[in-house]
Design an enzyme around this catalytic site. Sequence first.
Site, mmCIF file in Angstrom:
data_model
loop_
_atom_site.group_PDB
_atom_site.id
_atom_site.type_symbol
_atom_site.label_atom_id
_atom_site.label_comp_id
_atom_site.label_asym_id
_atom_site.label_seq_id
_atom_site.Cartn_x
_atom_site.Cartn_y
_atom_site.Cartn_z
ATOM 1 N N HIS A 185 -3.003 4.217 -1.973
ATOM 2 C CA HIS A 185 -4.422 3.629 -3.301
ATOM 3 C C HIS A 185 -3.222 2.683 -3.756
ATOM 4 C CE1 HIS A 185 -7.349 3.090 -5.801
ATOM 5 N NE2 HIS A 185 -7.218 2.338 -5.770
ATOM 6 N N HIS A 204 -2.226 -1.441 -3.828
ATOM 7 C CA HIS A 204 -2.441 -3.164 -3.273
ATOM 8 C C HIS A 204 -1.487 -4.162 -3.269
ATOM 9 C CE1 HIS A 204 -6.847 -1.903 -3.702
ATOM 10 N NE2 HIS A 204 -6.469 -1.428 -5.010
ATOM 11 N N HIS A 232 -13.796 1.955 -3.472
ATOM 12 C CA HIS A 232 -13.034 2.160 -4.730
ATOM 13 C C HIS A 232 -14.269 2.536 -4.794
ATOM 14 C CE1 HIS A 232 -9.123 0.510 -4.516
ATOM 15 N NE2 HIS A 232 -9.042 0.606 -5.452
ATOM 16 N N GLU A 237 -14.172 4.050 -10.807
ATOM 17 C CA GLU A 237 -13.449 3.916 -11.354
ATOM 18 C C GLU A 237 -14.275 3.442 -13.026
ATOM 19 O OE1 GLU A 237 -11.382 0.180 -10.091
ATOM 20 O OE2 GLU A 237 -9.327 0.684 -11.434
ATOM 21 N N ASP A 260 -1.998 1.561 -7.446
ATOM 22 C CA ASP A 260 -2.959 1.537 -7.647
ATOM 23 C C ASP A 260 -2.089 -0.225 -7.619
ATOM 24 O OD1 ASP A 260 -4.942 0.027 -7.366
ATOM 25 O OD2 ASP A 260 -6.303 0.540 -9.766
ATOM 26 N N ASP A 261 -1.751 -0.371 -8.921
ATOM 27 C CA ASP A 261 -0.630 -1.604 -8.890
ATOM 28 C C ASP A 261 -0.085 -1.518 -10.031
ATOM 29 O OD1 ASP A 261 -3.430 -3.735 -7.644
ATOM 30 O OD2 ASP A 261 -4.767 -2.572 -8.760
HETATM 31 N N1 ADE Z 1 -8.014 -4.139 -6.780
HETATM 32 C C1 ADE Z 1 -6.621 -3.933 -7.463
HETATM 33 N N2 ADE Z 1 -6.810 -3.041 -8.187
HETATM 34 C C2 ADE Z 1 -8.202 -2.590 -7.839
HETATM 35 C C3 ADE Z 1 -8.872 -1.367 -9.274
HETATM 36 N N3 ADE Z 1 -8.504 -0.602 -9.453
HETATM 37 N N4 ADE Z 1 -10.047 -1.098 -9.048
HETATM 38 C C4 ADE Z 1 -11.308 -2.290 -7.991
HETATM 39 N N5 ADE Z 1 -10.234 -3.122 -7.086
HETATM 40 C C5 ADE Z 1 -8.796 -3.372 -7.578
HETATM 41 ZN ZN ZN Z 2 -7.113 0.207 -6.369
#
Ligand code: ADE
Ligand code: ZN
Length: 345
Positions: A17, A19, A197, A200, A278-279
């Site tokens: 997961h 991006h 997703h 969250e 994630d990021d």
């Molecule tokens: N796009 C990138 N990171 C995200 C996240 N944590 N939740 C939803 N969309 C995303």
């Molecule tokens: Zn994400």
Amino acid sequence: MIDIESFVRELPKTDLHMHLEGSIEPELMMELAARNGVPLRWETADALRRAYDFRNLQSFLDLYFEGCKVLFTERDFRDVTRAYLARAREDGVVRAEMFIGPQSFTERGVPIEALMNGVLSALEGARIQHNMSAGLLISVHRHRTEVEAMTVLEQIMPWRDKIVGIGMGGAEIGNPPSGFARFYQTARERGFHTCVHAGEEGPAAYVREAVEILKVDRIDHGNASLADPDLVRDLAEREIPLTVCPLSNLRLHVVADMAQHPLRLMMEAGLKVTVNSDDPPYFGGYVTENLLSCYNALDLSVSDIVRLVRNGIEAAFVRPEERAQLIARLEQYTALFGAHLPAVR
Ligand code: ADE
Ligand code: ZN
């Protein structure tokens, strides 16, 4: 002797997961902005890094979509993908599954070919250069319409055989999974793996919709699931994996502090949880930092860490032969190094 940090870093693990738009380190962001003549609100990479201070998911998404504006050409997409894969390999990742959301780019007139060819060529390169397995997940935005999502599904069909799955992200609250039933049904009919997703910032009910209406193979995040014991039982019985992102949850205030992260409770409830980045630059860490912060804050054991990594391999969108190879690689590693940890708890 081997310390826990080196043990975790070298563990052959997955990042399922992540991006690509959220993987651009500030230095590369500045370089791409300069290359393409895009004015940024920050003078230096450090100033940009200091802006990574978020109130919630939306405040992060605002910056994330702003960052997408530095990418135009096939070379840009290749550079970003290459940079993430090289960094992930240093982090011990042996299987990476990466999202990209074409809508941020095609709406500005970036050709889908530039995006797809750039990303896919870097992916192929990683296989050769790093002996690393990587898969592409195409993601759509839930704050846009289902009709627009269907358009993305059509645009990517020329690369059908090179894409492993379809997902959806973006602003969650007020955009439930049920609005995308036809899109997910079509994606499944076309043979894609699917994930979304859910849970969250949104409620457990969204996770339930994801499972029952979208019939996804995996849930991204899923933190809210614990609020619904029946849902937890279903997820556990059906072994539906959850790709949890602890540092993301901390930085977006989904949890107040890491000691309150539900990861441990999720494991104890029998859920197939995995740990992911994630990021990574936005949230301060790759998979190793995510695992270590959970190990420290939640008093996990070494075998809990190995379980999480094994869950990642079991949850990956790979063929059975590759899964068996990855499991063997993990078992070989733990047999070699597991006994050499100083204080095993
Ligand atoms: N796009 C990138 N990171 C995200 C996240 N944590 N939740 C939803 N969309 C995303
Ligand atoms: Zn994400």
